[in-house]
Design a protein around this motif. Structure first.
Motif, mmCIF file in Angstrom:
data_model
loop_
_atom_site.group_PDB
_atom_site.id
_atom_site.type_symbol
_atom_site.label_atom_id
_atom_site.label_comp_id
_atom_site.label_asym_id
_atom_site.label_seq_id
_atom_site.Cartn_x
_atom_site.Cartn_y
_atom_site.Cartn_z
ATOM 1 N N GLN A 39 3.815 1.507 -3.380
ATOM 2 C CA GLN A 39 3.393 1.495 -4.775
ATOM 3 C C GLN A 39 2.360 2.591 -5.020
ATOM 4 O O GLN A 39 1.692 3.053 -4.112
ATOM 5 C CB GLN A 39 2.805 0.130 -5.143
ATOM 6 C CG GLN A 39 3.808 -1.020 -5.030
ATOM 7 C CD GLN A 39 3.204 -2.360 -5.405
ATOM 8 O OE1 GLN A 39 2.254 -2.438 -6.174
ATOM 9 N NE2 GLN A 39 3.774 -3.430 -4.858
ATOM 10 N N GLY A 40 2.242 3.003 -6.279
ATOM 11 C CA GLY A 40 1.253 4.008 -6.644
ATOM 12 C C GLY A 40 1.854 5.388 -6.816
ATOM 13 O O GLY A 40 3.072 5.581 -6.780
ATOM 14 N N ASP A 41 0.996 6.378 -7.008
ATOM 15 C CA ASP A 41 1.429 7.751 -7.230
ATOM 16 C C ASP A 41 2.073 8.336 -5.975
ATOM 17 O O ASP A 41 1.698 7.978 -4.861
ATOM 18 C CB ASP A 41 0.234 8.627 -7.617
ATOM 19 C CG ASP A 41 -0.373 8.235 -8.958
ATOM 20 O OD1 ASP A 41 -1.578 8.468 -9.133
ATOM 21 O OD2 ASP A 41 0.366 7.692 -9.806
ATOM 22 N N GLU B 112 0.509 8.064 6.107
ATOM 23 C CA GLU B 112 1.663 7.169 6.034
ATOM 24 C C GLU B 112 2.197 6.834 7.423
ATOM 25 O O GLU B 112 2.594 5.692 7.687
ATOM 26 C CB GLU B 112 2.771 7.802 5.190
ATOM 27 C CG GLU B 112 2.478 7.782 3.708
ATOM 28 C CD GLU B 112 3.491 8.582 2.915
ATOM 29 O OE1 GLU B 112 4.441 9.126 3.536
ATOM 30 O OE2 GLU B 112 3.344 8.678 1.697
ATOM 31 N N ASP C 179 1.622 11.084 -4.541
ATOM 32 C CA ASP C 179 0.655 11.775 -3.675
ATOM 33 C C ASP C 179 -0.502 10.882 -3.249
ATOM 34 O O ASP C 179 -1.553 11.355 -2.835
ATOM 35 C CB ASP C 179 0.126 13.027 -4.376
ATOM 36 C CG ASP C 179 -0.596 12.713 -5.690
ATOM 37 O OD1 ASP C 179 -0.571 11.529 -6.114
ATOM 38 O OD2 ASP C 179 -1.168 13.637 -6.294
ATOM 39 N N ARG C 180 -0.300 9.573 -3.304
ATOM 40 C CA ARG C 180 -1.368 8.640 -2.940
ATOM 41 C C ARG C 180 -1.820 8.825 -1.497
ATOM 42 O O ARG C 180 -3.005 8.755 -1.196
ATOM 43 C CB ARG C 180 -0.880 7.209 -3.154
ATOM 44 C CG ARG C 180 -1.948 6.154 -2.840
ATOM 45 C CD ARG C 180 -1.421 4.746 -3.062
ATOM 46 N NE ARG C 180 -2.475 3.758 -2.902
ATOM 47 C CZ ARG C 180 -2.302 2.444 -2.971
ATOM 48 N NH1 ARG C 180 -1.098 1.952 -3.212
ATOM 49 N NH2 ARG C 180 -3.323 1.620 -2.811
ATOM 50 N N TRP C 181 -0.848 9.012 -0.588
ATOM 51 C CA TRP C 181 -1.160 9.173 0.825
ATOM 52 C C TRP C 181 -0.557 10.477 1.340
ATOM 53 O O TRP C 181 0.495 10.902 0.884
ATOM 54 C CB TRP C 181 -0.576 8.028 1.670
ATOM 55 C CG TRP C 181 -0.898 6.642 1.227
ATOM 56 C CD1 TRP C 181 -0.039 5.726 0.684
ATOM 57 C CD2 TRP C 181 -2.166 5.982 1.297
ATOM 58 N NE1 TRP C 181 -0.689 4.557 0.419
ATOM 59 C CE2 TRP C 181 -1.990 4.676 0.782
ATOM 60 C CE3 TRP C 181 -3.435 6.364 1.749
ATOM 61 C CZ2 TRP C 181 -3.030 3.755 0.704
ATOM 62 C CZ3 TRP C 181 -4.473 5.453 1.676
ATOM 63 C CH2 TRP C 181 -4.269 4.168 1.159
ATOM 64 N N SER C 182 -1.201 11.062 2.314
ATOM 65 C CA SER C 182 -0.593 12.185 3.023
ATOM 66 C C SER C 182 0.463 11.647 3.976
ATOM 67 O O SER C 182 0.485 10.455 4.305
ATOM 68 C CB SER C 182 -1.649 12.961 3.817
ATOM 69 O OG SER C 182 -2.133 12.174 4.894
ATOM 70 N N ARG D 206 7.626 4.521 -5.244
ATOM 71 C CA ARG D 206 6.827 5.700 -4.917
ATOM 72 C C ARG D 206 7.667 6.804 -4.289
ATOM 73 O O ARG D 206 7.527 7.978 -4.660
ATOM 74 C CB ARG D 206 5.695 5.293 -3.974
ATOM 75 C CG ARG D 206 4.770 6.440 -3.619
ATOM 76 C CD ARG D 206 3.482 5.975 -2.961
ATOM 77 N NE ARG D 206 2.819 7.120 -2.399
ATOM 78 C CZ ARG D 206 2.888 7.456 -1.107
ATOM 79 N NH1 ARG D 206 3.568 6.696 -0.274
ATOM 80 N NH2 ARG D 206 2.281 8.528 -0.660
ATOM 81 N N LEU E 192 0.818 -1.213 0.000
ATOM 82 C CA LEU E 192 0.000 0.000 0.000
ATOM 83 C C LEU E 192 0.851 1.263 0.000
ATOM 84 O O LEU E 192 0.527 2.241 -0.670
ATOM 85 C CB LEU E 192 -0.922 0.026 1.225
ATOM 86 C CG LEU E 192 -2.014 -1.048 1.316
ATOM 87 C CD1 LEU E 192 -2.740 -0.932 2.652
ATOM 88 C CD2 LEU E 192 -2.998 -0.907 0.163
#
Length: 207
Positions: free
Chosen positions: A56-58, A67, A60-63, A155, A53
């Motif tokens: 991986q991903g963009d 995190e 800006d996926r999580w703040s 990421r 989680l």
């Protein structure tokens, strides 16, 4: 019952800390020691699920705040299922990243959240490593190495060189903040030379 030893490796992305953690584990096993090699985020079934989680991903996926909660949840499971049982059994636990990475990635470089990280760490984790080896590396070299891996967990590398520069400064500052447990090793050298210095350091501490 003899209590074990908890050793962590820290450094910017591409610094070679994962390689050095593995080489140290090999060295100690060859010397007849009982070693557990693990990593963060991850190192237990639940924590490995969280790893996918957060890595991986963009970008800006999580703040940063989200995190911190995710990493702390993964660390708690890792501590309960892997680290603490092994240390209590007298084993040497070598971990690729631990709380210091969260102190920097989420606590300093992406906002003024160090106090939040430390509060959660005190409440939910409650322990520091016995020794932290910081592999120091020029950020440009490290980021080039990290991007060259062409994996799916990029990421944080995607935040660019500015983050890596702040991370390096942050790790060097942590070494000054926690001089009893943190030792900086120059990673801008041949892998075997770095590994020899790490092994000598750890053998001295274990003695």
């Amino acid at each position: 019952m003899t209590c074990g030893t908890f050793i962590t490796f820290e450094g910017i992305d591409g610094s070679g800390k994962s390689t050095q953690a593995r080489l140290l584990a090999d060295h100690l096993r060859n010397a007849g020691r009982d070693v557990v090699l693990t990593r963060e985020p991850g190192g237990s079934a639940g924590a490995e699920e969280i790893r996918s989680l957060v890595l991986q991903g963009d970008p800006d996926r999580w703040s940063a705040e989200t995190e911190i909660l995710l990493f702390t949840a993964a660390r708690r499971d890792h501590l309960e299922k892997t680290i603490q049982p092994a240390v209590e059994a007298g084993q040497i636990v070598i971990c690729d990243r631990f709380a210091d990475s969260t102190r920097l990635y989420q606590g300093i470089t992406r906002g003024d959240l160090r106090g939040v990280v430390d509060q959660l760490h005190s409440l939910m984790i409650g322990r520091e490593p016995d020794l932290t080896v910081i592999i120091d590396m020029d950020p440009t070299t490290g980021l080039s190495r990290a991007k060259g891996r062409e994996g799916t967990e990029e990421r944080f590398e995607d935040f660019g060189i500015a983050l890596q520069q702040r991370m390096r400064a942050g790790f060097l500052a942590l070494a000054q903040e926690f001089p009893d447990r943190c030792v900086v090793i120059d990673g801008d050298r041949d892998i075997d030379a770095v590994a020899a210095d790490v092994a000598a350091l750890v053998e001295k501490r274990l003695a």
